[in-house]
Design an enzyme around this catalytic site. Structure first.
Site, mmCIF file in Angstrom:
data_model
loop_
_atom_site.group_PDB
_atom_site.id
_atom_site.type_symbol
_atom_site.label_atom_id
_atom_site.label_comp_id
_atom_site.label_asym_id
_atom_site.label_seq_id
_atom_site.Cartn_x
_atom_site.Cartn_y
_atom_site.Cartn_z
ATOM 1 N N CYS A 21 16.281 29.736 2.859
ATOM 2 C CA CYS A 21 16.871 30.525 3.154
ATOM 3 C C CYS A 21 16.452 30.129 4.776
ATOM 4 O O CYS A 21 15.862 28.790 4.933
ATOM 5 C CB CYS A 21 16.094 31.776 2.922
ATOM 6 S SG CYS A 21 14.644 31.506 2.746
ATOM 7 N N THR A 22 16.420 31.433 5.777
ATOM 8 C CA THR A 22 16.138 31.029 7.061
ATOM 9 C C THR A 22 14.821 30.490 7.693
ATOM 10 O O THR A 22 14.480 29.886 7.643
ATOM 11 C CB THR A 22 16.308 32.155 7.893
ATOM 12 O OG1 THR A 22 17.770 32.448 7.709
ATOM 13 C CG2 THR A 22 16.325 32.076 10.053
#
EC number: 1.14.-.-
Length: 324
Positions: free
Chosen positions: A199-200
């Site tokens: 994810c980020t």
């Protein structure tokens, strides 16, 4: 008694942000750990962040803390030391520096939440601290070249659209809660395969690895520091960055450029574009991708209908000003 929340208008705060010249760093961090008194914890954080002119969004819950903040560069070392000493659980906390330092936040918002990331998990015996194996850039690149390893993107569909690892599986959704339900069903065939989740910044994929392990998946990995951590580590070690496109961010910047590839398309004409905007007609405010030509043609609106409504609204405002 101190006022522990913002009292300045959004319009004024945005104006201050755009005119500010002081160098800032955009940072993010999270940690899953038990917080007994969330109100007291939240208030102490707000007082100290306010003192150092920190802007951004911080969530505090009984399960931990999640923060995306903008810090004056001159206070970075002081703030880092403050966080390490604020709570023994935050000692040596991993702090991600953003890939660019454009203006990101205009207000300090510290909120108490039920969870620091909304997951919809209600199973009593679920343990978020039982997580997958961290991997860094060298191992990430190696596993990307291994056809037997499955990469899963644990971000929303609109994030995936402008950037992702090649061949990474998109779990189509607009919420993390929805993704967690889907991923177990969609990946049921791969319980004994190597799975890498990303994810980020790491907070969603970390919880996702816990959920996968809880549901019987055997070999689960995740990127240390998420996409941001991966890019920094790869560049630091002179390794190729294999992420394609941009990384979506939840602040005024909308995205951070990682590679030169443009892998997404304008919603209105279908031409290559990776620029997200919100429809200028405030009652709509749709998040969508728009190229420069369509931005001019539609006045930064998502459709002809919204453009007409926006123009009508602006015309009425101008007429009111004239009448006064």
């Amino acid at each position: 008694m101190s006022i522990l929340h913002n009292i300045v208008s959004k319009k004024e705060l945005k104006r201050r942000m755009f005119f500010e010249t002081e160098p800032r760093l955009t940072l993010s961090f999270y940690k899953y750990f038990f917080i007994k008194n969330t109100q007291e914890y939240r208030d102490r954080l707000y007082k100290n962040f306010y003192k150092y002119n920190v802007l951004g969004r911080i969530y505090v819950a009984s399960e931990g803390i999640n923060a995306q903040i903008s810090v004056p560069k001159k206070y970075y070392s002081i703030l880092k030391k403050f966080l390490y000493n604020f709570d023994i659980e935050l000692n040596n906390l991993r702090i991600n520096k953003s890939l660019d330092n454009e203006k990101s936040f205009w207000v300090l918002c510290v909120k108490i939440k039920k969870k620091i990331v909304q997951d919809g998990i209600k199973e009593h015996f679920f343990n978020p601290n039982n997580v997958g194996i961290y991997i860094q850039s060298e191992q990430v690149n190696s596993m990307l070249n291994d056809k037997k390893t499955i990469f899963i993107d644990m971000r929303n569909s609109y994030e995936y659209a402008i950037g992702h690892f090649e061949n990474a599986i998109e779990i189509k959704s607009i919420t993390f809660r929805e993704q967690l339900k889907k991923v177990i069903q969609l990946m049921a065939y791969a319980k004994n395969k190597k799975i890498v989740m990303y994810c980020t910044g790491g907070i969603r994929c970390e919880k996702a690895t816990s959920w996968m392990l809880f549901n019987g998946f055997k070999h689960v990995y995740h990127l240390e520091g998420g996409i941001i951590g991966y890019v920094h580590d790869a560049r630091k070690n002179g390794l190729p960055v294999l992420f394609k496109g941009k990384s979506f961010v939840f602040d005024n910047r909308m995205s951070e450029k990682i590679s030169d590839e443009v892998i997404s398309y304008c919603k209105q004409c279908g031409k290559s574009s990776d620029v997200y905007i919100n429809c200028k007609y405030s009652s709509c405010h749709l998040l969508f991708i728009q190229c420069e030509n369509c931005s001019v043609k539609f006045h930064s609106c998502c459709s002809l209908e919204c453009m007409k409504k926006y123009n009508f609204y602006m015309l009425n405002n101008d007429l009111k000003k004239i009448s006064y």
